[in-house]
Design a protein around this motif. Structure first.
Motif, PDB file in Angstrom:
ATOM      1  N   THR A  69     -15.392  26.138   2.701  1.00 12.49           N
ATOM      2  CA  THR A  69     -14.681  26.231   1.425  1.00 12.49           C
ATOM      3  C   THR A  69     -14.514  27.669   0.956  1.00 12.49           C
ATOM      4  O   THR A  69     -15.259  28.560   1.332  1.00 12.49           O
ATOM      5  CB  THR A  69     -15.422  25.446   0.328  1.00 12.49           C
ATOM      6  N   SER A  70     -13.492  27.838   0.135  1.00 12.12           N
ATOM      7  CA  SER A  70     -13.279  29.088  -0.593  1.00 12.12           C
ATOM      8  C   SER A  70     -12.908  28.682  -2.011  1.00 12.12           C
ATOM      9  O   SER A  70     -11.728  28.527  -2.345  1.00 12.12           O
ATOM     10  CB  SER A  70     -12.163  29.924   0.052  1.00 12.12           C
ATOM     11  N   ILE A  71     -13.922  28.457  -2.827  1.00 13.53           N
ATOM     12  CA  ILE A  71     -13.726  27.979  -4.197  1.00 13.53           C
ATOM     13  C   ILE A  71     -14.052  29.129  -5.140  1.00 13.53           C
ATOM     14  O   ILE A  71     -15.212  29.514  -5.295  1.00 13.53           O
ATOM     15  CB  ILE A  71     -14.594  26.743  -4.471  1.00 13.53           C
ATOM     16  N   ASN A  72     -13.022  29.684  -5.744  1.00 14.36           N
ATOM     17  CA  ASN A  72     -13.138  30.934  -6.503  1.00 14.36           C
ATOM     18  C   ASN A  72     -12.910  30.677  -7.988  1.00 14.36           C
ATOM     19  O   ASN A  72     -11.846  30.187  -8.383  1.00 14.36           O
ATOM     20  CB  ASN A  72     -12.106  31.937  -5.992  1.00 14.36           C
ATOM     21  N   LEU A  73     -13.893  31.031  -8.793  1.00 12.92           N
ATOM     22  CA  LEU A  73     -13.820  30.786 -10.228  1.00 12.92           C
ATOM     23  C   LEU A  73     -13.937  32.106 -10.980  1.00 12.92           C
ATOM     24  O   LEU A  73     -14.909  32.842 -10.819  1.00 12.92           O
ATOM     25  CB  LEU A  73     -14.946  29.840 -10.654  1.00 12.92           C
ATOM     26  N   ASN A  74     -12.936  32.401 -11.779  1.00 10.56           N
ATOM     27  CA  ASN A  74     -12.923  33.636 -12.564  1.00 10.56           C
ATOM     28  C   ASN A  74     -13.698  33.418 -13.863  1.00 10.56           C
ATOM     29  O   ASN A  74     -13.274  32.647 -14.724  1.00 10.56           O
ATOM     30  CB  ASN A  74     -11.470  34.038 -12.858  1.00 10.56           C
ATOM     31  N   ILE A  75     -14.842  34.098 -13.993  1.00 13.66           N
ATOM     32  CA  ILE A  75     -15.659  34.022 -15.203  1.00 13.66           C
ATOM     33  C   ILE A  75     -15.911  35.439 -15.697  1.00 13.66           C
ATOM     34  O   ILE A  75     -16.488  36.259 -14.986  1.00 13.66           O
ATOM     35  CB  ILE A  75     -17.011  33.320 -14.941  1.00 13.66           C
TER      36      ILE A  75
END
Length: 341
Positions: free
Chosen positions: A204-210
């Motif tokens: 996976t490549s699950i990218n979350l901008n926080i």
């Protein structure tokens, strides 16, 4: 390979500088032959102390939230007009404005005077940015993303999003891909999916901008990548083209289909989404699109085991950027793009 069918035609575009979006439009327009002028939007300015006070009064006392946006647009005007005048084109064949609420009416009128046809696309709900209502009549054609907005002005036309068709499909190197900004109403479902994919052994490549350091710490041990700045449109599309399955989540403030969905059509990827609206469209195929209902993942493993099924060529063409821009500019409408309700 795209054809230069618009070779010799000129277009001026005004698009908010979100994640490199103006450049992405420019590149695809140039790929199909257009001579493109992009009105700059990344002009830094401050409205000043007095205008800040006025903005506060209007927002908190009068309940009007448009003053600051209007003032910022006005302050950009001189630079934008100067840039427009530098282009050695007396009259543009076409003009396109995305999110016209973010540009001054003066600028829109100047572009209109210099263009044979001027069109607009509001890909946010009209009521979310009500300043847009004063701009509608400035355009020859005005499109909306949300089908519920069509009844608010008889001039409004329906329009879906699209996929940029100048980026080739790449070899897959990721099983599941996502990029997005932290939203409280979807974080639990995202983490549920991320952990499910990890359990199944998927890459996976699950990218979350926080942006919040403290908030990011909370998800440090989760199988997701925390990113501190938004990913550009171009980088994201390249990542989509290298992935087998794309995750997408409905935004409660809109009623419509995101660009992520259309990218899966153009780049022949499978989609996992909680947006039930996809079932109403002609591209819906349960072997390609898994719709999460009530946050339940029953049947997901079976879906993952089924290979992607190619869609008819006419569907791929219908939702491409090339067809989208033809429809928007009224060049051809033999493949209509309809919203669903």
């Amino acid at each position: 390979m795209l054809e230069d069918e618009f070779k010799g035609k000129s277009i001026v575009i005004a698009i908010p500088n979100h994640f490199g979006l103006p450049q992405r439009f420019k590149e695809n327009l140039e790929a199909i032959g257009f001579d493109v002028l992009v009105i700059p939007d990344n002009i830094k300015n401050k409205i000043g102390f007095t205008n800040t006070l006025i903005h506060g009064y209007k927002k908190f006392i009068e309940g009007t939230k448009t003053f600051k946006r209007e003032k910022k647009a006005e302050l950009k005007l001189a630079t934008q007009v100067e840039f427009l005048n530098k282009k050695n084109i007396e009259t543009f064949d076409y003009a396109l404005v995305i999110r016209p609420d973010m540009f001054s009416s003066e600028l829109i009128n100047i572009i209109k005077e210099r263009s044979k046809i001027i069109t607009a696309y509001q890909w946010d709900g009209l009521d979310r940015f009500p300043l847009v209502y004063s701009k509608i009549d400035l355009f020859d054609r005005f499109f909306v993303f949300d089908v519920n907005d069509l009844s608010k002005n008889e001039k409004l036309l329906p329009l879906t999003n699209f996929y940029f068709d100048d980026i080739p499909i790449s070899k897959d190197n990721v099983d599941v891909y996502f990029v997005g900004t932290y939203m409280k109403n979807r974080i639990d479902l995202l983490l549920k999916l991320a952990n499910k994919c990890e359990h199944l052994g998927l890459k996976t490549s699950i990218n979350l901008n926080i942006n919040s350091v403290e908030k990011a710490k909370k998800y440090k041990k989760e199988p997701i990548n925390i990113i501190t700045k938004p990913m550009s449109f171009t980088e994201n599309i390249i990542n989509v083209s290298k992935s087998k399955i794309i995750l997408d989540f409905a935004n409660d403030i809109h009623y419509g289909i995101s660009m992520r969905t259309f990218e899966t059509i153009g780049y022949k990827k499978k989609l996992i989404t909680n947006n039930k609206l996809v079932k109403k469209y002609d591209f819906y195929n349960p072997n390609n699109i898994f719709v999460i209902e009530d946050e339940k993942l029953d049947g997901l493993e079976k879906f993952l085991s089924i290979p992607y099924e190619d869609l008819p060529d006419e569907i791929n063409t219908k939702y491409s950027f090339t067809n989208w821009i033809k429809y928007v500019l009224d060049i051809q409408t033999h493949i209509p793009i309809n919203l669903q309700k």
